[in-house]
Design an enzyme around this catalytic site. Structure first.
Site, PDB file in Angstrom:
ATOM      1  N   ASP A 292      85.567  41.162  32.400  1.00 14.79           N
ATOM      2  CA  ASP A 292      86.053  41.244  33.861  1.00 14.79           C
ATOM      3  C   ASP A 292      87.402  42.158  33.820  1.00 14.79           C
ATOM      4  O   ASP A 292      87.909  42.228  33.033  1.00 14.79           O
ATOM      5  CB  ASP A 292      86.128  39.628  34.445  1.00 14.79           C
TER       6      ASP A 292
HETATM    7  C1  BGC Z   1      85.953  39.856  39.687  1.00  4.81           C
HETATM    8  C2  BGC Z   1      84.576  40.576  39.442  1.00  4.81           C
HETATM    9  C3  BGC Z   1      84.727  41.963  39.860  1.00  4.81           C
HETATM   10  C4  BGC Z   1      85.962  42.756  39.326  1.00  4.81           C
HETATM   11  C5  BGC Z   1      86.001  44.321  39.828  1.00  4.81           C
HETATM   12  C6  BGC Z   1      87.097  40.722  39.228  1.00  4.81           C
HETATM   13  O1  BGC Z   1      88.394  40.300  40.016  1.00  4.81           O
HETATM   14  O2  BGC Z   1      86.136  38.638  39.150  1.00  4.81           O
HETATM   15  O3  BGC Z   1      83.464  39.778  40.099  1.00  4.81           O
HETATM   16  O4  BGC Z   1      83.476  42.618  39.848  1.00  4.81           O
HETATM   17  O5  BGC Z   1      87.137  42.052  39.851  1.00  4.81           O
HETATM   18  O6  BGC Z   1      86.197  44.425  41.184  1.00  4.81           O
END
Ligand code: BGC
Length: 764
Positions: A292
């Site tokens: 993530d």
């Molecule tokens: C979130 C993810 C997301 C990623 C990219 C993160 O802060 O937890 O779910 O896909 O950002 O935007």
């Protein structure tokens, strides 16, 4: 004749099936050979680049913004230092960057562009929690399919969806992104969404790779606070948290995302047991794992490692292939190799997994097929997509109360007062993860009602009170709830007096749920309850339409409404979809995918409870499992949802009373529409494993549902099948299998509305 045709058919069918399977294996082998050949030509820097994903610096979806270095991106791509982007989109920009990668970098390896296409790209569909309320597999698949069509026409290859995190805690803001509290419903949603995004062929220009996230247990954070620690048993992981991920994997999901949280002290993004032992070895996942947003780097504040160097070692050895916006791998890998903390074989495997997905997407053969400006203009916000959004939205609405049959409302000859801070809001229905939707582009409830009645009824409107003071809200804004300004009350009360019926729009704005939007108080915020109480005093019938990204606590307000329609955040066509239900053009059919608590103190709350040695007893004197001040039951239970018509359940039949390992149990039940409207019912099948061998089992677990349409007066037989696999669980001997014994079978209209029961047994 039939006797001759059937074997021929089976032969041909079997043959074509085998042919397809063989050609899939052949194409996998061909891809593997290409990956292998390419890998041989790559320098270490080029390999590391494939593991490095950077965000568009002007469009960040996470914390710790990095330096704005867009200008140097071109050069980095040319030098083969970046393998993937997130948050870069649009046919023109992706084509420009892809051209540099393909035509100017030494090996011409294409970039993969990822983005959060969560519930629509530009045409917004209901938030995923709402779509789950439709209990409609085809609808969920279609919404993902359309999202993929729009996203792929805008240069994207990969979505960070579906989120398949089960959550039983409505305080957690991201409960909006999943399918709620139940294992089976989450599995079904995961399968539908993966199929929708990926279609049958990842290389087709209108399909995108999906990503099962956030692996794992992100929705079980302590006290519902986003990013907080998770303390959970292996049993709960295997029986509750993992199954939707496994379902996504079996449906062919191309990628996984590791989560931010720790699990029993070990960060998920550095968790070898999770990412290697379970995901790769036990389940055989062949795609790649992306971290993530800087979840590798966040091991430093987690405190399980000391330096960025340790982070990279831990992440690589755990099984994270691609570093999203952390810039850890790119800086540390060389030294780790020199120090022999990791091996070049590991790096090669990580790179191969990513390259394989790039090949599967057809990026090597047709690097520009996703960036076609003409297609982008043609397909984005296509009228057919909006039509589908309206259809799915109305299937997602859940009617929880309808006293005196106040709904459906007549379209003609009445005066309708539309009141509330969310009534004329054409932004909130878009939800928090809104792709590239234009702000304020949804149809508001007020507009939907006005268009539905035209000149046939009189529509009055008053805001009543503001919900937040911020005139503009976005992903990062801190919302200032209005707790003081009651200046709009008088006008609202006045129009209520003039009306035959009041439709109130209360709840949450788009940015009160989603990432980093945990709330301890999940009842109506600000002055909304007070406004409702004032309108209630007018004595006019009140239809409460609730806009919400989570189950809310409505205990103090529900009695003041005659009807309660849970609308969630229903997307671009919100007002039209809601009006369809309010005026009876569509008979509501949604069911709750998560319990609505009676009190926030009950959270986490879910129907799939174990019994207690001292089961609930309403007698206040007894020593039973209960609260002294509130009931145990939620205000509205999982699976609940009313219709304008009624359904009778009868004639439950089982084809046998006992099954063994390779047999299945065929179950049927007859449903009759006994009311005055055509409508759909979600028939729910639950089981209880009555006595285990050493383990207590939940009192009920959903194992099947069917959504059936019945014209008024019509009866239909609904069929279910139960196999040994449906009875399996994580046994004391640490195997996944059922245990011999008696099972209770329950069929009903909600988890707290079981209509028919029977029993069967399983024999080993
Ligand atoms: C979130 C993810 C997301 C990623 C990219 C993160 O802060 O937890 O779910 O896909 O950002 O935007």
């Amino acid at each position: 004749m039939k006797r001759i045709l059937l074997p021929i058919f089976l032969l041909l069918f079997g043959f074509s099936f085998l042919q397809k399977a063989n050609s899939q294996i052949a194409s996998q082998d061909a891809i593997d050979a290409k990956v292998h050949a390419l890998l041989k030509k790559m320098t270490l820097d080029e390999k590391v680049a494939q593991l490095n994903q950077l965000s568009n610096p002007y469009y960040q979806t996470g914390a710790g913004a990095n330096s704005r270095e867009a200008q140097s991106f071109d050069q980095m791509i040319e030098q083969g230092q970046i393998g993937s982007f997130l948050n870069v989109l649009g046919a023109d920009e992706t084509r420009r960057l892809q051209t540099i990668a393909v035509e100017k970098s030494r090996l011409g390896i294409p970039l993969i562009f990822g983005y959060d296409v969560i519930h629509g790209f530009k045409t917004m569909f209901p938030i995923p929690l709402a779509e789950a309320a439709s209990f409609d597999r085809a609808a969920m698949e279609k919404s993902a399919r359309i999202a993929a069509i729009e996203a792929s026409a805008n240069g994207l290859h990969w979505t960070f969806a579906p989120m398949v995190d089960i959550s039983r805690d409505a305080r957690w803001g991201r409960i909006m992104e999943g399918a709620g509290e139940d294992v089976y419903l989450n599995e079904q949603a995961a399968i539908a969404r993966v199929k929708g995004f990926q279609g049958n062929d990842l290389a087709a220009p209108n399909t995108i790779a999906a990503c099962a996230k956030h692996f794992a247990a992100y929705g079980a954070s302590v006290a519902g606070r986003d990013y907080a620690a998770v303390d959970i048993s292996e049993r709960s992981l295997r029986e509750v948290i993992f199954p939707p991920f496994k379902a996504a994997l079996d449906a062919g999901v191309a990628t996984f995302m590791s989560s931010f949280n720790t699990i029993n002290g070990v960060p998920a993004s550095g968790n070898k047991w999770l990412l290697t032992d379970i995901l790769r070895k036990e389940w055989g996942f062949k795609g790649f794992v992306v971290s993530d947003w800087n979840s590798l780097g966040e091991m430093l504040p987690h405190g399980n490692v000391e330096t960025a160097y340790d982070v990279a070692e831990t992440g690589i050895n755990a099984g994270v292939d691609m570093d999203m916006e952390g810039r850890i791998y790119i800086n540390e890998i060389k030294k780790l190799l020199d120090d022999k903390k990791i091996s070049i074989q590991q790096i090669d495997e990580m790179v191969s997994r990513i390259l394989r997905v790039k090949y599967q997407l057809g990026l090597f053969d047709h690097p520009y097929q996703y960036c076609d400006k003409k297609k982008q203009d043609e397909l984005t916000l296509h009228p057919d997509h909006l039509k589908a959004s309206r259809e799915i939205a109305r299937k997602s609405l859940v009617l929880l109360k309808n006293d005196n049959k106040v709904l459906p409302l007549p379209k003609k000859g009445s005066t309708i007062a539309v009141i509330g801070p969310l009534a004329d809001d054409n932004d909130s229905p878009l939800g928090n993860w809104r792709g590239i939707a234009e702000s304020n582009s949804a149809v508001s409830l007020l507009d939907g009602i006005r268009q539905a009645v035209g000149n046939d009824s009189k529509v009055l409107y008053a805001e009543g009170c503001r919900l937040v003071n911020n005139s503009k809200q976005h992903f990062f804004s801190q919302l200032e709830v209005n707790n003081t300004d009651r200046s709009g009350f008088a006008e609202a009360i006045a129009i209520a007096h003039q009306a035959d019926v009041v439709v109130m729009a209360l709840g949450e704005t788009a940015f009160m749920s989603g990432e980093c939007r945990s709330y301890a108080d999940i009842s109506l915020k600000g002055l909304q309850a007070e406004l409702l109480a004032e309108i209630h005093k007018t004595g006019k019938p009140i239809v409460l339409t609730l806009f919400n990204g989570r189950p809310m606590v409505l205990t103090d307000v529900v009695d003041q409404a005659d009807a309660l329609l849970v609308c969630w955040l229903p997307g671009s066509e919100a007002g039209h979809a809601i009006a369809d239900v309010l005026f009876g053009d569509y008979n509501p059919s949604g069911k709750l995918p998560a319990s609505f608590p009676y009190h926030v103190g009950q959270v986490p709350i879910y129907y799939e409870q174990l019994n207690s040695g001292r089961p609930y007893d309403p007698n206040p004197e007894g020593f039973s499992t209960k609260y002294r001040d509130i009931p145990n039951a939620p205000l509205f239970a999982f699976g609940k949802g009313l219709s304008y018509t009624e359904f009778r359940y009868d004639n439950l039949q089982l084809n046998k009373k006992e099954i063994t390992k390779n047999e299945s149990l065929d179950i049927s039940v007859t449903i009759t529409n006994t009311g005055n409207y055509d409508g759909e019912e979600v028939v729910q099948l639950y089981i209880r494993d009555i006595a285990g061998k050493g383990i207590s089992r939940p009192m009920m677990q959903l194992k099947g549902f069917e959504k059936v349409f019945l014209a008024k007066g019509e009866s239909k037989k609904v069929n279910f099948k139960i196999t040994a696999n449906d009875l399996a669980f994580w046994r004391l001997d640490e195997t996944w299998a059922p245990e011999a014994g008696e099972f209770l079978l329950m069929i009903g209209s909600a988890s707290d509305d079981i209509r028919l029961k029977d029993q069967f047994s399983y024999k080993e």
